[in-house]
Design an enzyme around this catalytic site. Sequence first.
Site, mmCIF file in Angstrom:
data_model
loop_
_atom_site.group_PDB
_atom_site.id
_atom_site.type_symbol
_atom_site.label_atom_id
_atom_site.label_comp_id
_atom_site.label_asym_id
_atom_site.label_seq_id
_atom_site.Cartn_x
_atom_site.Cartn_y
_atom_site.Cartn_z
ATOM 1 N N CYS A 1 0.447 -1.689 -0.107
ATOM 2 C CA CYS A 1 -0.097 -0.059 0.119
ATOM 3 C C CYS A 1 0.710 1.041 -0.081
ATOM 4 C CB CYS A 1 -0.541 0.196 1.195
ATOM 5 S SG CYS A 1 -0.008 -0.261 2.542
ATOM 6 N N HIS B 1 -2.637 0.856 6.993
ATOM 7 C CA HIS B 1 -3.255 0.641 5.395
ATOM 8 C C HIS B 1 -3.402 2.172 4.758
ATOM 9 C CE1 HIS B 1 -4.417 -1.355 1.882
ATOM 10 N NE2 HIS B 1 -5.407 -0.469 1.536
ATOM 11 N N ASN C 1 -5.619 1.687 -4.332
ATOM 12 C CA ASN C 1 -5.016 1.420 -3.252
ATOM 13 C C ASN C 1 -3.934 -0.059 -3.843
ATOM 14 O OD1 ASN C 1 -6.596 -0.771 -0.764
ATOM 15 N ND2 ASN C 1 -7.655 0.213 -2.565
#
Length: 280
Positions: A190, A241, A253
Amino acid sequence: MSVYLFNKNNYEPLIRKYAEEYGVGEYVGLIMALIQQESGGRHLDVMQSSESIGLPPGTITDPEYSIQIGVKYFSEVMKQAKGDIYLALQSYNFGNGFTHYALERGGYSKEVAIQFSEMMADKMGWSRYGDVNYVEHVMRYYHAGNDSIVVVGDGTQSFDVEEVHNIMKEFLGLPYVWGGRTPASGGFDCSGLLEYAFAQIGIDLYGTAQSQYNKTTPVPEDQVKPGDLVFFSTYKPGASHVGMYVGNGQFINANGGNGTSYSSVEEWKKLYPFLGFRRI
């Protein structure tokens, strides 16, 4: 890329019906992409699922039965693959013997797929076994609709939102790779996706999701704009994240389920603690 896409309206209700019945309701879009690769919706055995029940290819002539058997088989390989969609897709093509083979070697990778294909071709006395590019072939259809997502900034961000988004879009469908920071890694994690994309326009976002959280400033949710970053706490306390908000409740993402892809902020809020939006 110009491709013929089957009319999903013909089969989506059936796909959704059996996907929900077999516990893979969240993968309806992926199953439709799989159908596009298998038959384009142009054959009665739409999911080419005859072989999964020991029949010769094309034996099934009832599209609904093909979907029922195909979705059931997909749910089985998904469960065996422990939720790894790339491993599940390749196992759908190779057969579920590949799942155990790959898990013993650290999970799905293109190299493992090639090794398995060569081993099985040699064992069967065939010139080739399966499609070692099956994952890429399915994922190109899964993400085909994402090309229509256009991000328009309002000029108030400190960077060109469209430019960064277009850089990230180049990698849609690329697998999630822990520690992946560049395309040479074969995929991104990420923070790596954001680090790489922003580096191309001269913005330093080096580091983990937590580092990127610390480098940005909070934005009230009612003031969020495309280009803001969105953070969640997934496997450990703190920011673990991150993605970039693109508008309409979506963010781009790199995640373990779908690789580089678009996700729903609201859906992620149901799964993980939401740490808010932040601005560069």
